[in-house]
Enzyme design. Structure first.
Site, PDB file in Angstrom:
ATOM      1  NE  ARG A 113       2.138   2.541   5.613  1.00  0.00           N
ATOM      2  CZ  ARG A 113       1.852   2.580   6.911  1.00  0.00           C
ATOM      3  NH1 ARG A 113       1.156   3.586   7.395  1.00  0.00           N
ATOM      4  NH2 ARG A 113       2.280   1.643   7.735  1.00  0.00           N
ATOM      5  CB  ILE A 141       1.075  -2.504   6.513  1.00  0.00           C
ATOM      6  CG1 ILE A 141       1.750  -1.562   5.511  1.00  0.00           C
ATOM      7  CG2 ILE A 141       0.166  -1.729   7.434  1.00  0.00           C
ATOM      8  CD1 ILE A 141       0.750  -0.898   4.548  1.00  0.00           C
ATOM      9  CB  SER A 142       6.835  -2.271   7.637  1.00  0.00           C
ATOM     10  OG  SER A 142       7.027  -3.649   7.590  1.00  0.00           O
ATOM     11  CD  GLN A 143       8.489   3.316  12.200  1.00  0.00           C
ATOM     12  OE1 GLN A 143       9.040   2.329  12.677  1.00  0.00           O
ATOM     13  NE2 GLN A 143       8.811   4.547  12.509  1.00  0.00           N
ATOM     14  N   PRO A 144       6.272   3.180   7.794  1.00  0.00           N
ATOM     15  CG  PRO A 144       4.716   4.760   7.072  1.00  0.00           C
ATOM     16  CD  PRO A 144       5.057   3.873   8.229  1.00  0.00           C
TER      17      PRO A 144
END
Lengths: 830, 201
Positions: B24, B50-53
């Protein structure tokens, strides 16, 4: 120096301060969102409060009231504005990310500090003039009040003619003019320099960017980053900046059903302060609005043939288009923002909107919805309250602290009253999981029906799709044919029924499936005897909004947060409302800054003697009147947002009224010949009684006067506030008169305590109102003034002992320009 | 990071393996490298994130991908979600409307060894008709409408996952499914645990 020079200068600076407050309110709402804008009042309070210790320090360094020192402070006020605006426009604040990246709160703190500087300079100028020339203070003070009073309407006017980024420069211009006014008699040598500054200011005004960059998380900058997007319209006004963009990336049909596969006309997107407020469709005829028939908004049109419709909010005209699609012969659209109406009827958007705005039977009315309804006796078959705000901002809780006079029990009751005998009120909001807006609208409608003596269970329906919830409130009980009509409407479009008299559980939660039929279960609970228990245990606050707590958009419950975080891990943060978080952060930050800047220096060097007999009582008195004043003023500000229709109008009318009448009260106090302790106790007691009366009577009084035209409503605002402010304005000067003139340390201490309480109360007021309602602010303020009256009545010193000679100079509060007179001037601790 | 995702109850080893394989930090801006493996959404500029994992993992799981699945992503952003998809299937098509992000995502994907992902600079609303139909569509930005062209480009039996809520406040995921007969249904997948059970009256 001739007194008139000082007075002109004070008037100009005071007007400039109000202008600056309004300009910053506007700019912050444009660049970020409303909730951040509200910190301006607290910041202005802080600046004026800090001017006390600053002046004290200045005096130690030899600062005295002279033309050059006043001109210097006026110039400092003017010159500190551009850097503040520069920082405001560039501060790298990712407001939406604060719940995840709390380090961003330091950025908010930095912004607060930078914005405090101009108010600090203006406060020092006013404090210097008033305290150094006590024999002239009355006239000085009146000039400052006149300036403040004029600054408010001037600010509202300038918002219509100047782009937002230049508004603060107009405020700065008043500082430069003030400096100019002061100089000729004092020092001709400084003239060239001043003339140069003035020329630079004019040039700066002409060349300054008319625009400020919007937060990248707002819709407008995102759209403009997309290829082919073109801005085709822009206008500025007190209610915000209106933009329209066209381009291949513009698609705005919120809540469109998933089954719809037909055409959607080309659109221009209308944005208010950078967030979508509607799409203008290039429709050739009403038939092109077929797509709107595949939203939950269309439900009432399937129950009434050719209804006479009232639509609350014009948006881009698609809701009127939907009414025309259903052959409504009479479509009245009430829109508060004149700029929206003008955008659709003139200029480049008019040709897009032609099919709607020029259609026979369509009437566009520029009015605030409740005022309109209060004055018209017309009855409608359908009153439609459509979606007018953006999904994203609503979802992030960005409007949590925003008052709404539209979604309250009282507003719905008024709308029900304006329905034909078989009319329908239709309110559409966003659907969330867990449900929030939909359940609150349902509960609000149920309470409004009860207020009309109708049984909500028989008069309500609720339906939803994946994005929106529509609640229908019927004047007559829902008939079997109507229930069947709604069933058909929903099944043809893949929408879910959530409530209908006689609805079976098996009919719910079929198309957009939730883990359970939460809306159906919630609706039953809200209508049944278990309502209170349901509302108490629900993780969000979804009880009906009322005029006293008009925070429709505020659902977050602090006590739910640990549970949310436990269940959802980090994801629980997604539920923290930004509006709430920022209000809480502002309270903590501004209180901390105020404590450091106001109290620390005083605590170190300017404390009253420990053996001073009235130390505790004096401190209680000054804290109580500081907190009481601001609690009342902030409560009035929020209450009058409903009455006047917009925060900017409320800020202008309420702040100006408190200043002018508070100032008159303090001028009047100079004539009081009785002992200052007794007089202070009387004034505080009067303020307490009036605050109680206002808390009890104001809602009814304002509802009675709701239908008046805007100018008369402004007059009602002033007249309503006048008696309160007159009483409150006397408390501070009378209190100061009671303090020994030979005890500068004590006066400075009391002033600092008063400033600290004012600033803290200003920042705390929005949170208190969200938790307990606007009325509670009135009660708290009344309690504060009662405590002050009690303290003053026990005050042992008599005014005559401590205040020989002319008391006006010492007694008059600060002029100033900010929301209150009570904490805004410098301590007279010379 | 994967351990944290497991704590949410995620047991899909295919998805967890994909999350493990994609670095990431290659998709996170320089200023946020220390947070690269936190369970946090991060800004990547242009008002995008960038989205939350966990959201990335959950959206991927909902697509029920197989190695031969054809996936359309609407909103490439940093390219991270596309890289996770590409760790499961080689047929990943991604559309991004902001030109600067397309270039940035291409670089990120190449560095992460995901050169097979096909990127297009265009309007995600229109999908990618030339490559349709898709077995799965993932919309990475919240929308107040679901574009009809995307529903058309979803294959019968296909699944479409969409976050609900703005970038830093994704409160729910929505799954749209198209039956073999073309009927479209949708469901709300997350956040329901917060709602207490309500006694039926």
């Amino acid at each position: 120096m001739h007194p008139s020079r000082t007075r002109w200068a004070l008037g100009l600076v005071s007007g400039g301060v109000i202008l600056l407050e309004l300009a910053l309110l506007r700019l912050l709402a444009l660049r970020f969102w409303d909730h951040i804008a509200q910190m301006v009042i607290a910041v202005a309070m802080l600046g004026f409060g800090v001017s006390g210790p600053a002046l004290l320090a200045g005096r130690r360094l030899g600062l005295r009231c002279s033309a050059s020192s006043l001109a210097g402070l006026a110039l400092a006020f003017a010159l500190s504005v551009p850097p503040a605006v520069w920082w405001l426009a560039r501060a790298p604040l990712d407001v939406p990310s604060l719940a995840w990246l709390p380090a961003g709160l330091w950025g908010i703190l930095a912004l607060e500090v930078v914005l405090t500087v101009p108010f600090l300079c203006a406060g020092m100028a006013a404090g210097l003039a008033l305290t150094d020339e006590p024999e002239l203070a009355g006239g000085h003070y009146a000039a400052a009040l006149a300036g403040s009073g004029l600054g408010a309407p001037l600010g509202v006017f300038l918002m219509s003619v100047l782009p937002p980024a230049r508004l603060p420069l107009a405020a700065a211009g008043t500082g430069i003019l003030a400096a100019f006014w002061l100089m000729p008699g004092a020092s001709r040598r400084a003239m060239p320099g001043l003339a140069g500054v003035l020329v630079l200011a004019v040039l700066g005004m002409a060349t300054a960017p008319a625009d400020i960059p919007l937060s990248p998380y707002k819709a407008l900058p995102q759209l403009e980053a997309m290829p082919g997007t073109r801005r085709c319209f822009q206008s500025h006004g007190p209610m915000g900046r209106l933009d329209a963009v066209t381009g291949p990336a513009v698609h705005h049909t919120p809540g469109l059903g998933l089954q719809y596969a037909g055409a959607i006309p080309d659109q221009a997107l209308l944005l208010l302060d950078g967030e979508p407020c509607g799409a203008v469709c290039s429709a050739r005829s009403a038939d092109d609005f077929e797509f709107m028939d595949h939203t939950t908004l269309a439900a009432p049109y399937h129950l009434r043939d050719s209804p006479r419709v009232l639509i609350v909010g014009l948006g881009g005209g698609t809701d009127a288009g939907l009414a025309l699609y259903h052959r409504s012969p009479q479509v009245t659209v009430v829109e508060m923002n004149r700029a929206v109406i003008e955008a659709l009827t003139r200029g480049p958007l008019a040709r897009h909107a032609r099919a709607v705005v020029t259609a026979p039977g369509v009437a566009l009315v520029c009015a605030e919805a409740r005022s309109f309804l209060a004055t018209r006796e017309v009855r409608f078959d359908v009153i439609q309250v459509p979606l007018t705000d953006a999904l994203g901002a609503a979802g992030a809780g960005l409007y949590a602290g925003r008052e709404s006079s539209l979604y309250t029990v009282e507003a719905f009751a008024l709308m029900l009253d304006r329905l034909a005998p078989d009319g329908i009120l239709a309110v559409t909001r966003w659907a969330q999981t867990p449900p929030r807006e939909g359940l609150r609208v349902f509960d609000t409608a149920a309470r409004a029906l009860r207020a009309h003596g109708l049984a909500p269970a028989a008069h309500l329906a609720m339906l939803r799709n994946w994005a929106t919830v529509t609640v229908l409130a019927f004047r007559k009980p829902v008939a079997a044919a109507e229930a069947d009509g709604l069933r058909r409407f929903c099944s043809e479009r893949g929408f879910d029924l959530c409530y209908l008299p006689g609805l079976r559980p098996s009919e719910t939660n079929r198309y957009h499936r939730l883990a359970r039929p939460y809306y159906y279960e919630g609706a039953l609970a809200l209508l049944g005897p278990g309502r209170e228990a349901f509302l108490g245990q629900y993780p969000f606050s979804v009880a009906a909004a009322v005029d006293d707590r008009p925070y429709f958009h505020h659902f977050f419950r602090l006590r739910s947060l640990p549970g949310l975080m436990r269940q959802a891990g980090a994801r629980g943060r997604a539920f923290v409302e930004m509006g709430y978080l920022l209000a809480a952060a502002a309270l903590v930050q501004i209180t901390a800054v105020a404590a450091v800047l106001l109290l620390a220096p005083l605590a170190l060097g300017a404390r009253p003697r420990r053996d001073a007999p009235d130390r505790v009582l004096g401190t209680v008195y000054f804290i109580a009147i500081g907190a009481g004043f601001m609690l009342l003023e902030m409560g009035m500000f929020q209450r009058f947002v409903q009455y006047l229709g917009h925060p900017v109008f409320s800020a202008a009318a309420v702040i100006a009224s408190f200043l002018v009448f508070g100032g008159l009260g303090s001028l009047w106090s100079a004539r009081v010949r009785t002992g200052a302790g007794v007089a202070a106790a009387r004034a505080a007691a009067a303020a307490a009684v009036l605050a109680l009366a206002a808390a009890a009577l104001l809602p009814g009084w304002l509802a009675r006067c709701q239908g008046l035209p805007m100018t008369l409503r402004a007059a009602v605002t002033a007249l309503t506030i006048a008696p309160l402010a007159l009483a409150m304005g006397q408390c501070l000067p009378l209190g100061l008169r009671n303090v020994s003139a030979e005890a500068p340390g004590e006066r400075a201490w009391l002033w600092g305590a008063n400033g600290f309480a004012s600033v803290t109360a200003t920042a705390a007021a929005p949170l208190l109102a969200m938790a307990w309602g606007l009325r509670s602010l009135g009660w708290l303020a009344a309690a504060c003034y009662a405590a002050a009256a009690l303290a003053a009545s026990r005050w042992q010193k008599a005014a005559a002992t401590h205040c020989p000679g002319d008391s006006r100079g010492r007694g008059a509060p600060a002029p100033a320009s900010v929301p209150s007179d009570h904490g805004s001037a410098a301590p007279r601790g010379e | 990071m994967v351990a944290v995702i497991r704590q949410y109850g995620m047991r899909d080893e295919t998805v967890l393996d994909a999350m493990r394989r994609v670095p990431r930090h290659l998709f996170v801006p320089a200023g946020f490298q220390t947070e690269a493996y936190d369970d946090t959404p991060l800004p990547i500029g242009h008002g995008q994130t960038i989205s939350q994992p966990y959201i990335v993992a959950e959206m991927t799981r909902q697509l029920a991908l197989r190695p031969a699945s054809r996936v359309l992503e609407v909103g490439t952003g940093s390219g991270y979600q596309a890289a996770v998809l590409a760790a499961i299937t080689p047929h990943v098509f991604s559309v991004e409307i902001i030109g600067a992000l397309v270039d940035q995502a291409r670089r990120n994907l190449d560095r992460a060894g995901c050169s097979a992902v096909r990127l297009r600079h265009g309007d995600g609303y229109e999908g990618w008709p030339e490559e349709a139909p898709f077995d799965a569509i993932i919309v990475t930005c919240a929308a107040s409408q679901i574009p009809p062209p995307l529903i058309r480009q979803l294959a019968p039996g296909g699944r479409m996952a969409i976050p609900v809520g703005p970038p830093f406040a994704v409160q729910d995921l929505m799954l749209v499914t198209k039956g073999e007969d073309g009927t479209v249904r949708s469901e709300s997948l997350m956040a329901v645990r917060f709602v207490p059970l309500v006694r039926r009256e």
